[in-house]
Design a protein around this motif. Structure first.
Motif, PDB file in Angstrom:
ATOM      1  N   SER A  12       6.725  11.201  -1.453  1.00  0.00           N
ATOM      2  CA  SER A  12       7.967  10.459  -1.215  1.00  0.00           C
ATOM      3  C   SER A  12       7.630   9.122  -0.565  1.00  0.00           C
ATOM      4  O   SER A  12       6.600   8.993   0.100  1.00  0.00           O
ATOM      5  CB  SER A  12       8.917  11.246  -0.312  1.00  0.00           C
ATOM      6  OG  SER A  12       8.440  11.238   1.027  1.00  0.00           O
ATOM      7  N   PRO A  13       8.521   8.122  -0.725  1.00  0.00           N
ATOM      8  CA  PRO A  13       8.290   6.837  -0.052  1.00  0.00           C
ATOM      9  C   PRO A  13       8.214   6.974   1.464  1.00  0.00           C
ATOM     10  O   PRO A  13       7.435   6.271   2.115  1.00  0.00           O
ATOM     11  CB  PRO A  13       9.510   6.005  -0.472  1.00  0.00           C
ATOM     12  CG  PRO A  13       9.967   6.615  -1.755  1.00  0.00           C
ATOM     13  CD  PRO A  13       9.691   8.090  -1.610  1.00  0.00           C
ATOM     14  N   GLU A  14       9.014   7.900   2.019  1.00  0.00           N
ATOM     15  CA  GLU A  14       9.026   8.072   3.478  1.00  0.00           C
ATOM     16  C   GLU A  14       7.684   8.595   3.985  1.00  0.00           C
ATOM     17  O   GLU A  14       7.159   8.127   4.995  1.00  0.00           O
ATOM     18  CB  GLU A  14      10.143   9.038   3.885  1.00  0.00           C
ATOM     19  CG  GLU A  14      11.555   8.500   3.669  1.00  0.00           C
ATOM     20  CD  GLU A  14      11.998   8.536   2.206  1.00  0.00           C
ATOM     21  OE1 GLU A  14      11.343   9.256   1.396  1.00  0.00           O
ATOM     22  OE2 GLU A  14      12.960   7.841   1.860  1.00  0.00           O
ATOM     23  N   ARG A  15       7.119   9.565   3.287  1.00  0.00           N
ATOM     24  CA  ARG A  15       5.821  10.112   3.688  1.00  0.00           C
ATOM     25  C   ARG A  15       4.726   9.063   3.525  1.00  0.00           C
ATOM     26  O   ARG A  15       3.816   8.976   4.339  1.00  0.00           O
ATOM     27  CB  ARG A  15       5.488  11.357   2.858  1.00  0.00           C
ATOM     28  CG  ARG A  15       6.196  12.615   3.327  1.00  0.00           C
ATOM     29  CD  ARG A  15       5.782  13.815   2.487  1.00  0.00           C
ATOM     30  NE  ARG A  15       4.349  14.097   2.582  1.00  0.00           N
ATOM     31  CZ  ARG A  15       3.762  14.746   3.594  1.00  0.00           C
ATOM     32  NH1 ARG A  15       4.493  15.157   4.611  1.00  0.00           N
ATOM     33  NH2 ARG A  15       2.474  14.990   3.581  1.00  0.00           N
ATOM     34  N   ALA A  16       4.831   8.282   2.470  1.00  0.00           N
ATOM     35  CA  ALA A  16       3.834   7.228   2.250  1.00  0.00           C
ATOM     36  C   ALA A  16       3.874   6.204   3.380  1.00  0.00           C
ATOM     37  O   ALA A  16       2.834   5.795   3.905  1.00  0.00           O
ATOM     38  CB  ALA A  16       4.082   6.552   0.903  1.00  0.00           C
ATOM     39  N   ARG A  17       5.090   5.789   3.755  1.00  0.00           N
ATOM     40  CA  ARG A  17       5.211   4.820   4.853  1.00  0.00           C
ATOM     41  C   ARG A  17       4.693   5.409   6.168  1.00  0.00           C
ATOM     42  O   ARG A  17       4.011   4.726   6.937  1.00  0.00           O
ATOM     43  CB  ARG A  17       6.676   4.384   5.025  1.00  0.00           C
ATOM     44  CG  ARG A  17       7.155   3.403   3.971  1.00  0.00           C
ATOM     45  CD  ARG A  17       8.464   2.748   4.383  1.00  0.00           C
ATOM     46  NE  ARG A  17       9.552   3.715   4.459  1.00  0.00           N
ATOM     47  CZ  ARG A  17      10.346   4.042   3.446  1.00  0.00           C
ATOM     48  NH1 ARG A  17      10.157   3.473   2.263  1.00  0.00           N
ATOM     49  NH2 ARG A  17      11.314   4.911   3.604  1.00  0.00           N
ATOM     50  N   ALA A  18       4.986   6.673   6.406  1.00  0.00           N
ATOM     51  CA  ALA A  18       4.520   7.316   7.635  1.00  0.00           C
ATOM     52  C   ALA A  18       2.993   7.398   7.673  1.00  0.00           C
ATOM     53  O   ALA A  18       2.367   7.165   8.716  1.00  0.00           O
ATOM     54  CB  ALA A  18       5.136   8.708   7.757  1.00  0.00           C
ATOM     55  N   ALA A  19       2.386   7.707   6.547  1.00  0.00           N
ATOM     56  CA  ALA A  19       0.922   7.789   6.481  1.00  0.00           C
ATOM     57  C   ALA A  19       0.295   6.432   6.771  1.00  0.00           C
ATOM     58  O   ALA A  19      -0.666   6.323   7.550  1.00  0.00           O
ATOM     59  CB  ALA A  19       0.489   8.292   5.108  1.00  0.00           C
ATOM     60  N   VAL A  20       0.841   5.391   6.160  1.00  0.00           N
ATOM     61  CA  VAL A  20       0.292   4.048   6.363  1.00  0.00           C
ATOM     62  C   VAL A  20       0.494   3.601   7.808  1.00  0.00           C
ATOM     63  O   VAL A  20      -0.409   3.015   8.425  1.00  0.00           O
ATOM     64  CB  VAL A  20       0.941   3.050   5.373  1.00  0.00           C
ATOM     65  CG1 VAL A  20       0.571   1.615   5.733  1.00  0.00           C
ATOM     66  CG2 VAL A  20       0.496   3.364   3.946  1.00  0.00           C
ATOM     67  N   GLU A  21       1.661   3.869   8.375  1.00  0.00           N
ATOM     68  CA  GLU A  21       1.915   3.478   9.769  1.00  0.00           C
ATOM     69  C   GLU A  21       0.951   4.178  10.731  1.00  0.00           C
ATOM     70  O   GLU A  21       0.428   3.558  11.657  1.00  0.00           O
ATOM     71  CB  GLU A  21       3.357   3.805  10.142  1.00  0.00           C
ATOM     72  CG  GLU A  21       4.366   2.863   9.511  1.00  0.00           C
ATOM     73  CD  GLU A  21       5.797   3.297   9.771  1.00  0.00           C
ATOM     74  OE1 GLU A  21       5.997   4.246  10.563  1.00  0.00           O
ATOM     75  OE2 GLU A  21       6.702   2.683   9.182  1.00  0.00           O
TER      76      GLU A  21
ATOM     77  N   VAL B 278       0.844  -1.201   0.000  1.00  0.00           N
ATOM     78  CA  VAL B 278       0.000   0.000   0.000  1.00  0.00           C
ATOM     79  C   VAL B 278       0.877   1.247   0.000  1.00  0.00           C
ATOM     80  O   VAL B 278       0.640   2.198  -0.749  1.00  0.00           O
ATOM     81  CB  VAL B 278      -0.953  -0.006   1.211  1.00  0.00           C
ATOM     82  CG1 VAL B 278      -1.707   1.321   1.302  1.00  0.00           C
ATOM     83  CG2 VAL B 278      -1.949  -1.160   1.105  1.00  0.00           C
ATOM     84  N   ALA B 279       1.905   1.256   0.844  1.00  0.00           N
ATOM     85  CA  ALA B 279       2.806   2.408   0.914  1.00  0.00           C
ATOM     86  C   ALA B 279       3.518   2.633  -0.416  1.00  0.00           C
ATOM     87  O   ALA B 279       3.691   3.784  -0.842  1.00  0.00           O
ATOM     88  CB  ALA B 279       3.819   2.208   2.038  1.00  0.00           C
ATOM     89  N   GLU B 280       3.909   1.548  -1.065  1.00  0.00           N
ATOM     90  CA  GLU B 280       4.581   1.684  -2.364  1.00  0.00           C
ATOM     91  C   GLU B 280       3.648   2.309  -3.394  1.00  0.00           C
ATOM     92  O   GLU B 280       4.058   3.139  -4.198  1.00  0.00           O
ATOM     93  CB  GLU B 280       5.076   0.319  -2.835  1.00  0.00           C
ATOM     94  CG  GLU B 280       6.267  -0.194  -2.018  1.00  0.00           C
ATOM     95  CD  GLU B 280       6.615  -1.636  -2.345  1.00  0.00           C
ATOM     96  OE1 GLU B 280       5.815  -2.311  -3.051  1.00  0.00           O
ATOM     97  OE2 GLU B 280       7.681  -2.100  -1.879  1.00  0.00           O
TER      98      GLU B 280
END
Length: 206
Positions: free
Chosen positions: A76-85, A66-68
């Motif tokens: 950015s990948p970092e913001r995407a991962r943070a949103a999902v977390e 989902v983050a990808e």
């Protein structure tokens, strides 16, 4: 000939026992500049969802995918991962009326099973929501390797309750799950909310 009353109950988890406040996901999306509804939209794409429901991938791998998919719209990948977390820290809320009904039915001698299309995070979710001992059986698609509405899923659920299908009542908020249960020989009711509890009580043998 009239059908005998059910002596066991199967209840769906998400949408029946557990509810999710859509404002939580909406808040995450707003904070990260994402389109409204995009988290659920991406996560629930069947090609991404079905493998995690049947034990082919883990919940963590599902969320990574989902983050990808979110990386570009998030910036950015970092913001995407943070949103999902942040989104995943929310475990939902138990419907107190439904849980009270489950306890009432069990106290009256009705075997009650949780019937859910779930990931490998189910045990953690049940513990977080204080539901670990709330049911006589927990039937998870992740462990079975097959998801609702497959006939094999409902056969396994009835076996877990040690009750023949024609004595099991199932309730779910998805039409396709209700139809699948009926094909498998169970009685099934399409859940629309706690107002349905009156019907379920009447349909059970207590």
């Amino acid at each position: 000939m009239a059908r005998e009353r059910a002596t066991a109950l199967l209840v769906d988890f998400d949408g029946v026992v557990r509810r999710f406040d859509p404002a939580v996901a909406a808040g995450v999306e707003q904070r990260y500049g994402l389109a409204e509804g995009v988290l659920t939209e991406i996560a629930m794409q069947w090609g991404r969802l079905q493998p995690v429901l049947t034990g082919q991938v883990s919940h963590a791998d599902w969320m990574t995918s989902v983050a990808e998919a979110l990386a570009e719209p998030a910036g950015s990948p970092e913001r995407a991962r943070a949103a999902v977390e942040e989104w995943q820290t929310y475990r939902g809320e138990v419907d107190a009326e439904v849980l009270g009904f489950v306890r009432e039915a069990r106290a009256a001698g009705i075997r009650v099973g949780l019937a859910t299309n779930a990931t490998d995070r189910l045990d953690d979710d049940l513990a977080a929501l204080d539901l670990t001992d709330a049911f006589d059986a927990v039937v998870s698609s992740y462990r079975l390797g097959v998801n609702k509405p497959a006939k094999e899923y409902f056969q396994a659920a009835c076996q877990a309750l040690a009750t023949p299908p024609d004595r099991v009542l199932f309730t779910d908020d998805e039409d396709w799950s209700v139809r699948g249960a009926r094909v498998a020989g169970l009685s099934a009711h399409r859940w629309t909310g706690p107002g349905d509890l009156r019907y379920l009580r009447a349909a059970l043998a207590y």
